[in-house]
Motif scaffolding. Structure first.
Motif, mmCIF file in Angstrom:
data_model
loop_
_atom_site.group_PDB
_atom_site.id
_atom_site.type_symbol
_atom_site.label_atom_id
_atom_site.label_comp_id
_atom_site.label_asym_id
_atom_site.label_seq_id
_atom_site.Cartn_x
_atom_site.Cartn_y
_atom_site.Cartn_z
ATOM 1 N N ARG B 448 0.832 -1.205 0.000
ATOM 2 C CA ARG B 448 0.000 0.000 0.000
ATOM 3 C C ARG B 448 0.868 1.257 0.000
ATOM 4 O O ARG B 448 0.722 2.155 0.814
ATOM 5 N N THR B 471 2.824 4.741 3.983
ATOM 6 C CA THR B 471 2.445 3.687 4.910
ATOM 7 C C THR B 471 3.478 3.649 6.026
ATOM 8 O O THR B 471 4.680 3.522 5.763
ATOM 9 N N CYS B 529 -14.988 -0.690 5.436
ATOM 10 C CA CYS B 529 -13.854 0.140 5.824
ATOM 11 C C CYS B 529 -12.537 -0.438 5.321
ATOM 12 O O CYS B 529 -11.626 0.276 4.929
ATOM 13 N N GLU B 530 -12.455 -1.770 5.327
ATOM 14 C CA GLU B 530 -11.210 -2.426 4.927
ATOM 15 C C GLU B 530 -10.848 -2.035 3.494
ATOM 16 O O GLU B 530 -9.685 -1.829 3.154
ATOM 17 N N CYS B 533 -9.396 1.673 3.361
ATOM 18 C CA CYS B 533 -8.205 2.066 4.118
ATOM 19 C C CYS B 533 -6.964 1.927 3.249
ATOM 20 O O CYS B 533 -6.632 0.848 2.778
ATOM 21 N N TYR B 535 -3.990 2.250 4.134
ATOM 22 C CA TYR B 535 -2.790 1.859 4.884
ATOM 23 C C TYR B 535 -2.883 0.447 5.456
ATOM 24 O O TYR B 535 -2.036 0.041 6.237
ATOM 25 N N ALA B 537 -4.859 -0.697 7.688
ATOM 26 C CA ALA B 537 -4.902 -0.665 9.141
ATOM 27 C C ALA B 537 -6.085 -1.447 9.709
ATOM 28 O O ALA B 537 -6.161 -1.681 10.903
ATOM 29 N N ILE B 538 -7.051 -1.814 8.865
ATOM 30 C CA ILE B 538 -8.232 -2.513 9.371
ATOM 31 C C ILE B 538 -7.915 -3.995 9.551
ATOM 32 O O ILE B 538 -7.492 -4.671 8.618
ATOM 33 N N ILE B 557 -8.978 -1.398 14.354
ATOM 34 C CA ILE B 557 -7.994 -0.552 13.681
ATOM 35 C C ILE B 557 -6.627 -0.709 14.334
ATOM 36 O O ILE B 557 -6.489 -0.570 15.558
ATOM 37 N N CYS B 562 -2.685 3.080 11.314
ATOM 38 C CA CYS B 562 -3.689 4.099 10.992
ATOM 39 C C CYS B 562 -3.045 5.476 10.904
ATOM 40 O O CYS B 562 -2.258 5.863 11.757
ATOM 41 N N CYS B 565 -6.741 9.340 8.522
ATOM 42 C CA CYS B 565 -7.278 10.090 7.380
ATOM 43 C C CYS B 565 -8.799 10.187 7.432
ATOM 44 O O CYS B 565 -9.395 11.061 6.845
ATOM 45 N N CYS B 568 -12.301 5.672 6.551
ATOM 46 C CA CYS B 568 -13.163 4.610 7.054
ATOM 47 C C CYS B 568 -14.398 5.203 7.731
ATOM 48 O O CYS B 568 -15.513 4.710 7.581
#
Ligand SMILES: Cc1cc2nc3c(=O)[nH]c(=O)nc-3n(C[C@H](O)[C@H](O)[C@H](O)COP(=O)(O)O)c2cc1C
Ligand code: SF4
Ligand code: SF4
Ligand code: SF4
Ligand code: FES
Ligand code: FES
Lengths: 619, 596
Positions: B448, B471, B529-530, B533, B535, B537-538, B557, B562, B565, B568
């Motif tokens: 990412r 990232t 959300c995944e 994201c 990054y 993070a999820i 998270i 995270c 941003c 999500c």
């Protein structure tokens, strides 16, 4: 042949023997016709058939004709011996059959013209044991050769065959068998002379259940044919010996390695195998014991080196017949990597007699370290040639003169070559040498397989050395450098010398190479290959020097170094040489001394050989 | 059987050996040298040549035995270099010298033993009959394509009936073990194995299936290339295993996927050269004497395929005239890349020096667009090349390279003099553009992190965070980021390393407090959300009841990843994610306070 019923135990064997003997009267007339390879080549099988036909025709059904193994005196073949008197006829032809039947069989008379005339005394010999060739022999290995029909196991059993095996299986432990053989002092007859009992013991002591026994019937020495004669003439004695050995060692499988040039040996061995199997003398639970054993025949491709035990094993396994570095010895890791015991044909054939008659009896013959007898093949410049079995310790003189009848054409004895191609030449001064393993080696010869080649004064020792080396160059397997390159180089030096191109230093170079090849070679072929050179250098060095320094061949053999001349005093003008000379180089009138035209002479030596008065001389 | 140790003495020194070892093995542990010819550690011994004989003290006179094939025995006394031994070796050498006067190894050994004078009748056969080829083929490769034929001096190595062999796999093992270069499977093999190009040397030479990938590789250890290894292809051979004293070869090893939890990742995937074959005018791929700068680099390297000798590929001649072309594909909007590859000016200058070192009377030309020598001492270096007349620099581009009379003609513009030039050269070296390594984009997506239109990876900020990415915990070093020379790469790598260390050397991670949190009471595990994201993070969090049975999987998270941003938060339909410090109620409170 009795219809085969398996012999369930030793008692069965004894009763079978009684039954066979009961059917045979000792006074019965039997005609034994030699059916060995030598006599066959001279037509003995036709002779055999002719006897059968003739007897049938004359309704003499009581008389037995027997085709036997080689009698040893092949030179005089075809041989016929009439039992029970053992009247000895030689050179018998098919046309002689009616006469023999008429005179000897019907009327107990002798056919004079077929008797053997001793060339030394000019006396005729009636009986086999009156023939000087046989008189001094003691036939133990050849106990049955010439007496029994090798294709009839009954004959062998009747002659106490397999009694030793029965004794071993019923009364003796493996250790006791080895003890007997050791005490008898039997040593390997294949050349090495290793004590047989010790060899068996070593193999027996190896761990593992799977062990092999091999009979070495490669017999690669040119001129030697004792092993062939035994395999052809008394195959059961070899099988019995092997079975006893296998019992002692703890082996259950065996191979007989026979060279491919011995078809009759293969046939007779196969017959013997079949017959002994059907009697239960081979196979599962032999004679009811819990010992099982079987034998297979392997036909070798006939390379001299395949007689060497590690090469032989490689060859049985289907690999190239090249020797392997030892150790490991075959006793440790032999056939298929398993402990393996290899003995020579003659060695195996000795075993049953030793068990039968005891080690004391056997050890009673021979010298301190060499016991029993040895079969020699006596050839070359002697009157009587053939297979000769004498006790160890018999002198060379007795063999050459008493048995062999001395040198033909009143020529002088020069040397006797012993031990096959890689043996050595022993000079006249050592003729009283009692032959045994050590004595022969000390004198520069060796026992080898028992070849004895007698040479007369017209033999050039450098040429002899060259001849044997040529054989060894060809037969070297080529694996190791000393033997492959060294023997070849020695041979080419000898070739130069006999060509008259010998140089100062050649003798020393030969000696250096010889010492090197002897100690650096991988196997004993290379290890013994220099012997012909070393022994001739030791006893006949002056001949080498004559070739190199004076460019002369004293024996008149090396054509590049001789010139033939007719001694006018001796020449009677018979014209024999003139008739045979291929280039018409001999000139002269009948009854007048002849002459040789040196321009035309190609030095083939025919005249030199031909002349009955030795008037052709080599210069 | 139990492992026994066997004591013996060699040259009066005691040594212990294992049962089954040979005298040669035991001598090696003492550092005693014994000459050998028919011996190879990978091949079962035969004891054939007899050069390795030593004297053993067994029996009355002792004996000469081959050290390579004679097993050690308890109490054995050995002299490895006695007079008797030397005499035997001398004679062996004399005989082999007479047989194979052309064999270098024999001549050298004979010289060492002072017996190079030929006293015996000579043959001219390079094969000394050591049998290694036969043994290796039969017992190691398992093919048995060559065997011995004939006996005695007529013995020879041959294929059955001297026919072309379709059994021979052309592996070359026989030629490899032959001490005298007497055997060449190409002469009898009907379908030889393909040669394996040595990747590190740009395919300029070949390598074996088991090889050390390049000099000074880390770890500096060989690897087996399964596609070409006979063992993996046919089950035969196994030579490397039988020679490896460390018993490190294990053919049953499998490739493994390794999973590690890490706190930082440094991406250093390097670069590749632009495929110059697409520029047909330069003739790369068509004319063997047109090579790339990397190939040239291997050719002049002391550890390269020619041990540093410069030969031109077509005929092995030394190139007396050489032309270097810079900017092949670089600064070329159409068909190439628009950027400057940065390193070509400097390495070409270096190549001209290397060339002059190899070919003193050679002439070098360089076609360039601009010489960019920004960097400490770089300008001085280029000056030196020019003042010392290492090369003639021609400003301009080349329109065509074509062959003429076994040479290459380079036709180009010399913009400084304003004319066209033609140079007849023996060799042409291209300096291709630099591109990111293939596959780097895939990697970037996995990590990412971003990349530009050329595929170079993007840093978080060109001035303030040049080795970091967007990232957290992922850093960049070297040419994956942009064309770089060695000092830049090293500087960047050091920076990335210290950044990574700064991250992982603390017990606790310090982060911006403004990150997202999930309200586990309302999250329904849709994981929208995944997808948004950027990054990664999820994470998936599993909720279990007392029995341990799974009751729900909810979003969680990762605080370390995270970046706050809020993507999500705006995506979540159940409004289960809020960014700390920017919760809705906090925002409303702020707005209310302002508007009050
Ligand atoms: C070159 C060479 C050839 C041999 N040829 C024979 C042979 O033809 N027959 C034989 O029995 N032994 C031969 N031997 C001896 C065998 O290697 C082995 O010693 C022998 O068969 C062992 O049996 P023995 O102990 O009964 O003698 C030969 C040895 C060498 C070195
Ligand atoms: S000594 Fe001769 S026969 Fe024996 S292995 Fe060497 S080359 Fe072969
Ligand atoms: S190249 Fe052919 S002959 Fe040589 S080892 Fe390989 S398979 Fe055998
Ligand atoms: S070709 Fe080479 S490896 Fe083969 S036997 Fe000859 S010298 Fe030995
Ligand atoms: S073959 Fe008849 S006596 Fe030898
Ligand atoms: S190296 Fe030992 S015999 Fe050849």
């Amino acid at each position: 042949m009795t219809v085969a019923t398996r012999l369930a135990n030793a008692g069965d064997l004894a009763s079978l023997r009684q039954k066979i003997l009961a059917g045979r009267k000792s006074t019965k007339i039997a005609i034994s016709v030699c059916a060995g390879t030598g006599c066959r080549a001279q037509g003995s099988m036709e002779l055999f058939e002719e006897f059968q036909r003739e007897l049938q025709e004359q309704n003499l059904t009581d008389v037995e004709v027997r085709a036997t193994g080689c009698h040893g005196f092949c030179e005089q073949g075809p041989l016929v011996v009439i039992f029970p008197r053992k009247i000895f006829y030689r050179g018998v032809k098919v046309k002689d059959v009616p006469r023999i039947v008429e005179k000897t069989i019907r009327n107990n008379e002798v056919v004079d013209s077929l008797l053997f005339k001793d060339p030394a005394t000019k006396k005729k010999c009636l009986l086999e044991n009156e023939v000087p060739f046989y008189a001094k022999q003691q036939r133990i290995v050849f106990r049955n050769n010439g007496k029994i029909d090798p294709t009839q196991i009954d004959d062998y059993i009747a002659a106490d065959g397999y009694a030793a095996l029965a004794k071993v299986l019923t009364k003796m432990s493996a250790e006791q068998v080895i003890e007997q053989v050791s005490q008898a002092g039997l040593r390997g007859r294949g050349g090495g002379g290793f004590p047989t009992g010790r060899k068996w013991d070593i193999c027996r002591a190896q761990p593992g259940d799977e062990k092999y026994v091999i009979c070495n019937g490669d017999e690669g020495d040119p001129g030697a044919f004792m092993d062939r004669s035994i395999m052809e003439g008394d195959p059961n004695s070899v099988l019995e010996g092997m079975t006893i050995g296998a019992y002692a060692i703890g082996a259950s499988r065996a191979y007989i390695y026979v060279r491919a040039e011995y078809p009759l040996a293969v046939t007779n061995l196969s017959i013997a195998l079949e017959q002994s199997r059907s009697l239960g003398l081979l196979g599962e639970n032999i004679l009811g014991s819990d010992f099982s054993f079987d034998v297979e025949i392997v036909r070798g491709a006939g390379a001299f080196v395949c007689g060497e035990e590690t090469a032989l094993i490689a060859s049985v396994q289907g690999d190239i017949g090249s020797p392997q570095q030892r150790p490991p010895y075959p006793a440790q890791a032999g056939l298929w990597g398993k402990p393996t015991n290899i003995n020579n044909v003659e060695t195996w054939a000795n075993v049953p007699v030793i068990i039968d008659k005891g080690s004391k009896w056997f050890a009673g013959m021979g010298t301190e370290h060499s016991k029993g007898t040895k079969v020699f093949s006596l050839v070359g410049k002697v009157l009587n040639t053939g297979l000769v079995e004498v006790p160890m310790g018999t002198t060379l003189r007795e063999i050459v003169y008493d048995i062999g009848g001395g040198i033909p054409k009143k020529r002088k004895f020069k040397a006797v070559q012993t031990g096959g191609p890689s043996g050595g030449c022993i000079p006249e001064s050592l003729l009283d040498l009692p032959v045994d393993f050590e004595k022969l080696t000390e004198a520069g010869g060796m026992m080898g397989s028992g070849g004895l080649i007698v040479m007369d004064e017209r033999t050039c020792m450098v040429d002899v050395a060259k001849y044997f080396l040529a054989f060894l160059v060809d037969e070297s397997c080529g694996k190791c450098s000393p033997c492959r390159e060294g023997v070849m180089q020695m041979h080419s030096i000898l070739c130069r010398i006999v060509q008259g191109e010998g140089r100062e230093g050649d003798i020393e170079l030969l000696e250096q190479l010889a010492a090197y090849v002897k100690e650096s070679s991988l196997c004993q072929l290379g290890g013994t290959a220099p012997n012909p050179v070393l022994s001739t250098l030791r006893h006949f060095r002056n001949e080498y020097e004559a070739h190199i320094k004076d460019k002369k061949c004293p024996a008149g053999v090396c054509t590049a170094l001789v010139e033939f001349e007719v001694d006018e005093e001796l020449c009677k003008g018979c014209g024999l040489c003139m008739r045979d000379c291929p280039t018409e180089a001999v000139i002269g009138e009948k009854k007048q001394p002849h002459k040789i035209d040196v321009e035309l002479c190609i030095k083939c030596g025919v005249c030199y050989e031909d002349c009955p008065f030795d008037a052709v001389i080599a210069k | 059987m139990t492992e026994e140790t066997i004591k013996l003495t060699i040259d009066n020194q005691e040594v212990e050996a294992e049962a089954g070892q040979t005298i040669l093995d035991a001598a090696k542990t003492l550092g005693i040298e014994i000459p050998t010819l028919c011996y190879h550690p990978a091949v079962p011994s035969a004891g054939a040549c007899r050069i390795c004989v030593v004297e053993i003290t067994a029996g009355a006179r002792g004996a000469l035995v081959p050290a390579c094939a004679y097993p050690v025995q308890e109490g054995l006394g050995i002299q490895s270099n006695s007079e008797r031994v030397r005499q035997s070796r001398k004679m062996t050498l004399q005989l082999l010298l007479a047989r194979s006067p052309g064999a270098k190894i024999i001549r050298e050994m004979a010289k060492e033993y002072g017996c190079e004078e030929l006293r015996l009748e000579r043959k001219d056969d390079d094969c000394i009959m050591c049998g290694l080829c036969v043994r290796v083929c039969q017992q190691i490769i398992g093919t048995a394509a060559v065997c011995f034929a004939g006996r005695g001096p007529d013995r020879e190595v041959s294929t059955p009936y001297k026919l072309l062999s379709d059994v021979c796999i052309g592996c070359g093992a026989c030629a490899f073990v032959c001490p005298t270069e007497a055997i060449d499977p190409a002469e009898f093999c009907s379908n030889p194995l393909e040669k394996i190009a040595n990747e590190f040397n740009c395919g300029l030479d070949n390598r074996t299936p088991v090889h050390i990938p390049f000099p000074q590789a880390v770890p500096n250890k060989p690897v087996i290339d399964r596609e070409n290894c006979i063992r993996f292809q046919t089950g035969g051979c196994g030579a490397c295993q039988s020679v490896c004293p460390a018993e490190a070869i294990d053919y049953d090893m499998e490739d493994k996927t390794v999973q590690e939890d890490v706190g930082a990742i440094i991406v250093a995937t390097g670069y590749k050269l632009f495929d110059t074959e697409v520029f047909e005018e330069y003739g790369y791929g068509r004319y063997p004497d047109v090579v790339t700068s990397l190939e040239f680099e291997r050719m002049v390297s002391a550890s390269g395929p020619t041990d540093g000798q410069l030969y031109r590929p077509s005929d092995g001649k030394e190139p007396k005239t050489i032309v270097f072309l810079q900017c092949i594909g670089s600064r070329r909007e159409k068909g190439g890349v628009p950027y400057c590859s940065k390193i070509c000016c400097m390495y070409t200058a270096k190549h001209t020096i290397l060339y002059k070192h190899k070919v003193h009377d050679g002439q070098a030309f360089v076609f360039y667009m601009d010489v960019r020598s920004g960097g400490k001492n770089y300008e001085q270096f280029v000056r030196r090349v020019l003042t010392e007349k290492m090369a003639t620099y021609l400003r301009g581009r080349v329109s065509k390279v074509f062959p003429r009379n076994g040479q290459l003609v380079v036709r180009g513009a010399d913009t400084l003099s304003g004319g066209q030039v033609e140079i007849t050269a023996d060799m042409v070296v291209l300096a291709p553009a630099i591109q990111p390594s293939p596959g780097v984009q895939d990697l970037a997506q996995k990590l990412r992190i971003g990349y530009d239109q050329h595929g170079f990876l993007l840093e978080a900020h060109p001035k303030l965070r040049p080795v970091e990415t967007n990232t957290a915990g992922v850093f960049l070093a070297g040419a994956c980021h942009s064309p770089q020379d060695i000092p830049d790469c090293v500087a960047q790598a050091s920076a990335a390393a210290s950044k990574a260390l700064g991250l992982v050397s603390h017990k606790q991670l310090t982060r911006e407090p403004t990150i997202g949190v999930v309200n586990e009471l309302s999250c329904n595990g849709c994981f929208e959300c995944e997808n948004v994201c950027a990054y990664g993070a999820i994470e998936h969090k599993e909720l279990r009841d007392r029995e341990g049975d799974l009751t729900a999987t909810l979003a969680h998270i990762n605080e370390g990843l995270c970046q706050g941003c809020g993507a999500c938060a705006v995506t979540c339909r159940s409004k289960s994610i809020e960014v700390q410090g920017y919760r809705d109620d906090q925002m409303f409170a702020a707005i209310n306070a302002i508007s009050r």
